[in-house]
Design an enzyme around this catalytic site. Structure first.
Site, mmCIF file in Angstrom:
data_model
loop_
_atom_site.group_PDB
_atom_site.id
_atom_site.type_symbol
_atom_site.label_atom_id
_atom_site.label_comp_id
_atom_site.label_asym_id
_atom_site.label_seq_id
_atom_site.Cartn_x
_atom_site.Cartn_y
_atom_site.Cartn_z
ATOM 1 N N LYS A 82 0.715 -1.210 -0.019
ATOM 2 C CA LYS A 82 0.017 -0.136 -0.164
ATOM 3 C C LYS A 82 1.007 1.345 -0.224
ATOM 4 O O LYS A 82 0.724 2.269 -0.711
ATOM 5 C CB LYS A 82 -0.845 0.009 1.333
ATOM 6 C CG LYS A 82 -1.859 -1.157 1.258
ATOM 7 C CD LYS A 82 -2.771 -1.190 2.521
ATOM 8 C CE LYS A 82 -2.198 -1.358 3.629
ATOM 9 N NZ LYS A 82 -1.621 -2.600 3.704
ATOM 10 N N THR A 83 1.875 1.323 0.945
ATOM 11 C CA THR A 83 2.928 2.337 0.909
ATOM 12 C C THR A 83 3.453 2.621 -0.283
ATOM 13 O O THR A 83 3.633 3.784 -1.181
ATOM 14 C CB THR A 83 3.776 2.216 2.014
ATOM 15 O OG1 THR A 83 3.050 2.322 3.371
ATOM 16 C CG2 THR A 83 4.726 3.472 2.331
ATOM 17 N N ASP A 127 -1.516 6.709 6.422
ATOM 18 C CA ASP A 127 -1.478 5.368 6.656
ATOM 19 C C ASP A 127 -2.457 5.068 7.824
ATOM 20 O O ASP A 127 -2.746 5.881 8.682
ATOM 21 C CB ASP A 127 -0.026 4.801 6.873
ATOM 22 C CG ASP A 127 -0.055 3.406 6.868
ATOM 23 O OD1 ASP A 127 -0.666 2.969 6.152
ATOM 24 O OD2 ASP A 127 1.282 2.961 7.193
ATOM 25 N N THR A 176 -5.897 -1.343 6.970
ATOM 26 C CA THR A 176 -5.980 -2.781 7.031
ATOM 27 C C THR A 176 -7.254 -3.071 7.602
ATOM 28 O O THR A 176 -7.389 -4.462 7.391
ATOM 29 C CB THR A 176 -4.793 -3.167 8.060
ATOM 30 O OG1 THR A 176 -5.060 -2.343 9.235
ATOM 31 C CG2 THR A 176 -3.291 -3.178 7.645
ATOM 32 N N ARG A 235 6.606 -8.130 1.855
ATOM 33 C CA ARG A 235 7.461 -7.830 2.946
ATOM 34 C C ARG A 235 8.179 -9.069 3.532
ATOM 35 O O ARG A 235 9.254 -8.775 3.693
ATOM 36 C CB ARG A 235 6.738 -6.902 3.982
ATOM 37 C CG ARG A 235 7.617 -6.806 5.244
ATOM 38 C CD ARG A 235 6.814 -5.765 6.361
ATOM 39 N NE ARG A 235 6.644 -4.303 5.844
ATOM 40 C CZ ARG A 235 5.483 -3.634 5.804
ATOM 41 N NH1 ARG A 235 4.279 -4.349 6.194
ATOM 42 N NH2 ARG A 235 5.508 -2.701 5.514
HETATM 43 P P1 ADP Z 1 2.045 -1.976 2.991
HETATM 44 O O1 ADP Z 1 2.321 -0.431 3.087
HETATM 45 O O2 ADP Z 1 1.069 -2.543 2.590
HETATM 46 O O3 ADP Z 1 2.352 -2.412 4.647
HETATM 47 P P2 ADP Z 1 4.742 -1.766 1.791
HETATM 48 O O4 ADP Z 1 4.078 -0.920 0.469
HETATM 49 O O5 ADP Z 1 5.276 -0.956 2.917
HETATM 50 O O6 ADP Z 1 3.610 -2.658 2.343
HETATM 51 O O7 ADP Z 1 5.495 -2.937 1.328
HETATM 52 C C1 ADP Z 1 6.425 -3.839 1.952
HETATM 53 C C2 ADP Z 1 7.542 -3.880 1.311
HETATM 54 O O8 ADP Z 1 7.309 -4.904 0.320
HETATM 55 C C3 ADP Z 1 8.336 -2.722 0.529
HETATM 56 O O9 ADP Z 1 9.737 -3.089 0.514
HETATM 57 C C4 ADP Z 1 8.079 -3.039 -1.045
HETATM 58 O O10 ADP Z 1 8.906 -2.646 -1.546
HETATM 59 C C5 ADP Z 1 7.836 -4.462 -1.214
HETATM 60 N N1 ADP Z 1 6.610 -4.674 -2.065
HETATM 61 C C6 ADP Z 1 5.194 -4.668 -1.615
HETATM 62 N N2 ADP Z 1 4.533 -4.959 -2.908
HETATM 63 C C7 ADP Z 1 5.517 -5.059 -3.972
HETATM 64 C C8 ADP Z 1 5.253 -5.318 -5.348
HETATM 65 N N3 ADP Z 1 3.905 -5.573 -5.729
HETATM 66 N N4 ADP Z 1 6.359 -5.289 -6.096
HETATM 67 C C9 ADP Z 1 7.556 -5.186 -5.618
HETATM 68 N N5 ADP Z 1 7.716 -5.058 -4.070
HETATM 69 C C10 ADP Z 1 6.804 -4.839 -3.268
#
Ligand code: ADP
Length: 354
Positions: A82-83, A127, A176, A235
């Site tokens: 998401k981030t 977030d 979430t 992650r």
């Molecule tokens: P969330 O905000 O949903 O908790 P993040 O965006 O922080 O998740 O993602 C966590 C890690 O996974 C980051 O290092 C990101 O680079 C990697 N990541 C997540 N989704 C992808 C994707 N579709 N392709 C490549 N890397 C991803």
């Protein structure tokens, strides 16, 4: 380009989840080391093809009309990107992004001061948006709809509210718990995306991409071994890959074979299905101590010496999703897959228990 408002990252390190190798929440200094692995463009974002196509269209249309796009809501479990998507949207639009989170905003005034300092076209990423205080939520609806914020001047009976017109901006909310968002707030988003867990093939591609960034050479089949243990979550995949890199460095490996992945992750007690010590303790207790169940959550937690909440929120979702466990009105029941995973012959009536 990211400008951070103070006090942003929610501290998630104080709970049991953050101690686990297979935690979907960030652990240690991961928020920093995640940065190098974040794709910068939509074309480098792995998987989620439908969502990517929708978002591309949405952004292309906004760019062609030369207006900031509608507000975007990203919903889904932690660690699915998401981030990353929020950063990509700002990057694709070539606008700055301001980052904050629901828990970082304690008063409506905190949000008002962020909103009133946004530049035209800027992206505001919130977030954990479901954790905004009620008064801040209300202020946000109005700001999102009318691009206006009412600033209170003075205190007590003499206080007056002065409306302040804001430039057009785009809110990207991440949650979430979409169900916890009040309907009026949800209705302010023109685009809502639900992120799903990633299939093994997509995680394999993601691991291969990350291995290039981290400069680690994976032999045929190694990315597959890692993907099978990553619980559908980028992650976790990146975290396990970093630990495998440690193993490769210490053992002076030019190339990492599938066997090395297995040995490195066995050291961290992550098994072939991505289950760790706690998951296995849950299954083991149901199968050996309660003959496969049904067993109530409290009895189960007491047996393994864990908080009921930890078992329910940390272990069970994955065990249920992967078909190791079924929740029934009479309690938790281990499936045939769970018995076999523990190497124990299931009873003939195993499927009749639920
Ligand atoms: P969330 O905000 O949903 O908790 P993040 O965006 O922080 O998740 O993602 C966590 C890690 O996974 C980051 O290092 C990101 O680079 C990697 N990541 C997540 N989704 C992808 C994707 N579709 N392709 C490549 N890397 C991803």
């Amino acid at each position: 380009m990211a400008r951070e408002t103070p006090d942003i990252q929610e501290n998630e390190s104080a709970n049991e989840e953050s101690l686990r190798m297979v935690s979907s929440a960030p652990i240690g200094n991961e928020p920093v080391s995640d940065e190098e692995l974040r794709p910068q463009t939509l074309s480098n974002f792995i998987g989620q093809p439908r969502l990517k196509a929708q978002l591309q269209l949405f952004l292309d249309a906004a760019k062609k009309r030369a207006v900031p796009p509608d507000h975007i809501l990203l919903a889904g479990p932690p660690g699915l990107g998401k981030t990353t998507l929020a950063m990509i949207v700002a990057n694709e639009l070539e606008v700055p992004i301001r980052v904050t989170s629901g828990p970082a905003i304690q008063h409506a005034g905190d949000l008002a001061s962020i909103l009133s300092s946004l530049d035209s076209g800027e992206v505001l990423f919130i977030d954990e948006i479901h954790r905004l205080p009620r008064a801040a939520e209300e202020l946000l609806y109005i700001a999102m709809e009318d691009f206006r914020v009412d600033v209170m001047v003075g205190k007590g009976p003499g206080a007056t509210s002065i409306p302040l017109t804001l430039p057009r901006f785009t809110v990207i909310g991440a949650t979430t718990r979409e169900g916890m968002l009040p309907a009026p707030l949800r209705a302010r988003f023109g685009f809502t995306a639900h992120l799903d867990f990633y299939p093994h093939e997509e995680l394999e591609r993601l691991i291969e991409r990350s291995s290039v960034v981290l400069d680690i050479k994976l032999a045929q089949g190694s990315a597959r071994q890692l993907s099978l243990r990553s619980r559908g979550t980028p992650r976790i995949a990146n975290r396990l890959l970093r630990r495998v890199r440690d193993w490769a460095i210490v053992h002076d490996l030019g190339e990492v074979e599938p066997d090395d992945v297995e040995q490195a992750l066995a050291l961290y007690q992550v098994d072939s299905e991505g289950l760790d010590r706690l998951d296995l303790a849950v299954l083991d207790a149901i199968v050996r101590r309660f003959d496969g169940g049904p067993v109530g959550l409290n009895n189960l937690s007491a047996m393994i010496g864990e908080e009921a909440e930890t078992v329910e929120t940390v272990c069970e979702p994955y065990l249920v999703r992967e078909g190791f466990l079924v929740r029934t009105p009479r309690g938790r029941v281990a499936t045939e897959k769970a018995w076999k995973h523990l190497g124990i012959q299931p009873p003939d009536d195993v499927n009749k228990l639920f």
